[in-house]
Structures are given as C-alpha cells and as structure tokens.
Design an enzyme around this catalytic site. Structure first.
Site, PDB file in Angstrom:
ATOM      1  N   CYS A  92       0.827  -1.213   0.000  1.00 29.56           N
ATOM      2  CA  CYS A  92       0.000   0.000   0.000  1.00 29.56           C
ATOM      3  C   CYS A  92       0.865   1.268   0.000  1.00 29.56           C
ATOM      4  O   CYS A  92       1.698   1.450   0.888  1.00 29.56           O
ATOM      5  CB  CYS A  92      -0.917  -0.008   1.220  1.00 29.56           C
ATOM      6  SG  CYS A  92      -2.008   1.409   1.229  1.00 29.56           S
ATOM      7  N   LYS A  96       2.540 -10.121  -0.892  1.00 26.99           N
ATOM      8  CA  LYS A  96       2.485  -9.274  -2.087  1.00 26.99           C
ATOM      9  C   LYS A  96       3.144  -7.951  -1.733  1.00 26.99           C
ATOM     10  O   LYS A  96       2.878  -7.387  -0.673  1.00 26.99           O
ATOM     11  CB  LYS A  96       1.023  -9.063  -2.478  1.00 26.99           C
ATOM     12  CG  LYS A  96       0.816  -8.182  -3.690  1.00 26.99           C
ATOM     13  CD  LYS A  96      -0.595  -8.367  -4.232  1.00 26.99           C
ATOM     14  CE  LYS A  96      -0.913  -7.417  -5.356  1.00 26.99           C
ATOM     15  NZ  LYS A  96      -1.123  -6.039  -4.875  1.00 26.99           N
TER      16      LYS A  96
HETATM   17  C1  LIG Z   1      -8.739   0.119  -6.649  1.00 27.84           C
HETATM   18  C2  LIG Z   1      -7.526  -0.654  -6.240  1.00 27.84           C
HETATM   19  C3  LIG Z   1      -7.485  -1.253  -5.002  1.00 27.84           C
HETATM   20  C4  LIG Z   1      -6.363  -1.999  -4.631  1.00 27.84           C
HETATM   21  N1  LIG Z   1      -6.386  -2.639  -3.435  1.00 27.84           N
HETATM   22  C5  LIG Z   1      -5.359  -3.476  -3.112  1.00 27.84           C
HETATM   23  C6  LIG Z   1      -5.398  -4.271  -1.944  1.00 27.84           C
HETATM   24  O1  LIG Z   1      -6.371  -4.233  -1.176  1.00 27.84           O
HETATM   25  N2  LIG Z   1      -4.336  -5.072  -1.680  1.00 27.84           N
HETATM   26  C7  LIG Z   1      -3.250  -5.133  -2.505  1.00 27.84           C
HETATM   27  O2  LIG Z   1      -2.297  -5.884  -2.236  1.00 27.84           O
HETATM   28  N3  LIG Z   1      -3.192  -4.404  -3.625  1.00 27.84           N
HETATM   29  C8  LIG Z   1      -4.222  -3.597  -3.952  1.00 27.84           C
HETATM   30  N4  LIG Z   1      -4.181  -2.896  -5.120  1.00 27.84           N
HETATM   31  C9  LIG Z   1      -3.043  -3.086  -6.020  1.00 27.84           C
HETATM   32  C10 LIG Z   1      -3.334  -4.211  -7.018  1.00 27.84           C
HETATM   33  O3  LIG Z   1      -3.527  -5.438  -6.339  1.00 27.84           O
HETATM   34  C11 LIG Z   1      -2.179  -4.356  -8.026  1.00 27.84           C
HETATM   35  O4  LIG Z   1      -1.003  -4.671  -7.329  1.00 27.84           O
HETATM   36  C12 LIG Z   1      -1.939  -3.087  -8.815  1.00 27.84           C
HETATM   37  O5  LIG Z   1      -3.157  -2.543  -9.280  1.00 27.84           O
HETATM   38  C13 LIG Z   1      -1.008  -3.360 -10.016  1.00 27.84           C
HETATM   39  O6  LIG Z   1      -1.528  -4.370 -10.837  1.00 27.84           O
HETATM   40  P1  LIG Z   1      -2.304  -4.004 -12.205  1.00 27.84           P
HETATM   41  O7  LIG Z   1      -1.371  -3.199 -13.051  1.00 27.84           O
HETATM   42  O8  LIG Z   1      -2.674  -5.326 -12.796  1.00 27.84           O
HETATM   43  O9  LIG Z   1      -3.506  -3.168 -11.806  1.00 27.84           O
HETATM   44  C14 LIG Z   1      -5.264  -2.123  -5.495  1.00 27.84           C
HETATM   45  C15 LIG Z   1      -5.302  -1.492  -6.740  1.00 27.84           C
HETATM   46  C16 LIG Z   1      -6.404  -0.775  -7.120  1.00 27.84           C
HETATM   47  C17 LIG Z   1      -6.424  -0.131  -8.485  1.00 27.84           C
END
Ligand SMILES: Cc1cc2nc3c(=O)[nH]c(=O)nc-3n(C[C@H](O)[C@H](O)[C@H](O)COP(=O)(O)O)c2cc1C
Length: 378
Positions: free
Chosen positions: A107, A147
């Site tokens: 985060c 993660k």
């Molecule tokens: C709206 C939103 C909420 C997210 N909430 C979390 C979460 O609760 N826990 C977490 O590990 N990552 C969270 N992420 C990060 C995503 O899991 C991911 O690591 C990040 O979006 C990059 O991957 P992507 O390019 O496929 O979106 C969040 C991302 C977004 C956009």
C-alpha cells in the site's frame, strides 16, 4: 514456465490470480471473474485489516464472506503488528475462514506510509521478518503468500531482501508489483524486477504483477520474466471476462478465442454485477450504489454519451439501471482500444515516511496501529 503453479496444496491452473483490490474484489466480483474463467485460477479477497478482523468488526466480517463455489478461498490480510497478524492468521485457521492467506505489503497511500505501514514496512527488515514468522507460525499449515512492491523508491529497493526473508520464514509464494511506492500507479511496471526476484528466490513461486491489460500481456510477462504466474488487477475492472481470455491464452487458444462483448452483452454483465452486490449486502439499493464506481469501466470506449453515463452512475435501483441501459444503443460491438489501461494511472514522487525511517533498515521498529487505517489497499 517449468511446472504448474501450486500455492501450498492448491494447484492454480491457469497460473492466473485476481489481484486483491479494496472495494472491488468482494465475493460478487470474484464470482463474476471465476464464472468467466470456468472456475479456474485464484481469486483473492479485498484487503482485510488484521486488527478489525480480530476485533470482529461487523463490516470486516462481511468482507470475509466467500461464495460456496469459491475453492480455494483466499483472504488478503494487512497488518503492521506481528502479534495481531498472528492472531488474525490463527483465527482464520481455527475458524476455517479461508484456505490461503496473502499478506499485503504494497500500500503506497501517504496516511499509511507516514506511519511506516504498507509499502514502507519491508524497509525495516526485522519487522517484516517478525510479521511473516508470526503469520506462518499461526496459520495452522495454511499457505501464506506475500504481495509487495519493489521498494520505497529507486534508492530504497526492498524486494530482493524481502524475498530472501520470505523464503527463510516459510512463505509459500511471492507476488511482486513492479513499481516502487513512489511511482504509485504512474509510469510503466518494471517487469525486469520480476525476473530478478525469480532468480533470487528460485525455491518458491514468483507471481508477476503490473500492467497486464490483455491475455497476451500475461503470456508475455511469463515469457519475459520466467515468473510462475500472473496477478491481474486494473485490467479486469469493468471487464471480468478477461479471465476467460486468460484461461484461453494459457490453454494455447490464441486471440481468436478472446471475448469481444457487444454493449448488450456488457449491459447484462453490469446488471448481474449490480444484482450480486445487492444480494451480498442484503440491500438492493446499496448494491446499486456500490456498483456506481464500475459504470465508467464497463462502458469505456462505447458511445454512451456523458449524460447517460452520469445517469447510470447515479442510478438507485436495479430497475432504474435496466431502464437506463435500455435507453442506450446496445448494438455496439466491442470498441477498438477498450483493451488498454483503465483505473488509476497517476504517479507520485515523494513517499511520506516517519522521521528517521530510512536511517537503519536493520533497526528494530514498530509501527503505529493506526497505519492499518488504510482504505485503498495497494
Ligand atoms: C482500486 C484498487 C485497489 C487496490 N487494493 C489493493 C489491496 O487491497 N491489496 C493489494 O495488495 N493491492 C491492492 N491494489 C493493487 C493491485 O492489487 C495491483 O497490485 C496493482 O493494481 C497493479 O496491478 P495491475 O497493473 O494489474 O492493476 C489495489 C489497486 C487498485 C487499483
């Protein structure tokens, strides 16, 4: 990929994981994604804070709800205190709340990093180690994964040390989002970091994450990094059928098998998503209100008109949503270019940290419990 992805006792085939996303990957959205994938893959809950879980906060207990069809059940935990994380892990195991625990260290939100939580935490190696040890030690044999991001910024990368610590402490697999906290969601994810992590921790599966917008991107990430699986976040916002494409791609059925829904088909998914949210919340209106955030993603690229889009995003009931959808031209094919980036894409350049946080990565540290007051997860 040398061998099929395995998370503890659970085979994950295709090696595709729905990224935890706060406010998004609740049981209704996971159900949609899982249906499109034909029940294949791993679908992680939105983040649950450990303190709220051990205190049995009512809203949190709703978040740990899984549909009967969900197997294995994956819960993502976020915590900053080894003891509370351990209590949460033990509660999950003893009360059979899930089959797999993922720990979130990604985060980047200032109100969390300011206190040393989220993506700031792995910088303090002893604290990271203590949290992982406590989680694994209390999880009653459930697989525990983590993660994380690459680090705080380019001068303070943490992911390779964190990877070694995770292996030492018995973590089952690691997902890496190829960005630093400073990057937030800006720029491009650095997939070469995923390859480096894989080289550094060959003992356990490494899952690559960041900027997978299409099934072909997922195949390319595996090819370019050697990762054991992929984690897909923003690419499936308003597009849960991406999981059908991912299953097809990993089965070797190329682009011709990919889903290209018309707006009429998209509208059906929208209504179903809103209905499932209402059933989950036992309140139709709340479900429709919760669904509002998804409208722009589902309609991206289609000719809907700003007024209709606004109306859809303020609908108060399923009937109203259905009537409004009937009012738009539903005979539109899937728009060219709608497969691209969606969701958050902005960057930041400074990470707010506690005073002196960067002085000594090996110093014992503890983090104010208020660093669990995250609202937006990753
Ligand atoms: C709206 C939103 C909420 C997210 N909430 C979390 C979460 O609760 N826990 C977490 O590990 N990552 C969270 N992420 C990060 C995503 O899991 C991911 O690591 C990040 O979006 C990059 O991957 P992507 O390019 O496929 O979106 C969040 C991302 C977004 C956009």
């Amino acid at each position: 990929m040398s061998q099929p992805l395995q998370i503890g006792p659970h085979p994950v085939d295709p090696p595709v994981v729905l990224a935890p996303m706060a406010g998004i990957t609740n049981a209704p959205f996971r159900t949609l994604c899982r249906e499109f994938s034909g029940g294949r893959g791993l679908f992680v809950s939105e983040m649950i804070t450990t303190r709220a879980l051990v205190e049995r906060n009512a809203k949190t207990m709703r978040l740990v709800h899984f549909d009967d069809s969900e197997k294995p059940r994956s819960i993502q935990l976020y915590g900053v205190d080894p003891e509370t994380v351990g209590r949460a892990a033990r509660m999950i195991a003893e009360e059979n709340l899930a089959d797999h625990i993922d720990l979130n260290f990604g985060c980047p939100v200032p109100k969390v990093t300011r206190r040393g939580g989220g993506s700031a935490l792995p910088y303090k190696r002893p604290l990271l180690r203590a949290i992982l040890r406590s989680a694994v030690g209390n999880a009653g044999g459930l697989p525990v994964t983590m993660k994380m991001r690459k680090g705080i910024d380019d001068d303070h990368l943490t992911y390779l040390d964190a990877g070694r610590i995770a292996v030492d402490e018995g973590v089952t697999a690691i997902a890496l989002h190829g960005r630093t906290a400073a990057q937030h969601y800006g720029g491009e994810a650095d997939w070469s970091a995923i390859a480096r992590l894989k080289e550094t921790v060959p003992e356990i599966p490494v899952l690559g994450n960041g900027d997978i917008w299409s099934a072909d991107d997922a195949l390319r990430m595996v090819r370019e990094t050697g990762c054991d699986g992929v984690v897909v976040g923003r690419g499936c916002l308003g597009r849960p059928w991406l999981f059908a494409d991912l299953a097809a791609a990993f089965d070797g059925r190329g682009p011709e098998a990919y889903t290209r829904p018309s707006l009429r088909e998209v509208a059906e998914v929208m209504l179903r998503h809103a209905r499932l949210l209402g059933e989950w919340q036992e309140d139709e209106a709340r479900g429709v209100i919760d669904f509002r955030k998804h409208v722009a993603w589902y309609t991206k690229g289609f000719t809907v008109g700003s007024e209709a889009r606004r109306a859809l995003a303020t609908a108060g009931s399923l009937d109203e949503l259905a009537t409004l959808l009937d009012g738009v031209d539903l005979d539109q094919p899937w728009p060219l270019g709608a497969d691209g980036p969606r969701g958050r894409t902005s960057g930041r350049n400074r990470v707010v940290l506690p005073d002196g946080w960067l002085d000594d990565p090996n110093a014992t540290a503890c983090v104010d419990a208020d660093a669990e007051l995250a609202t937006s997860g990753g």
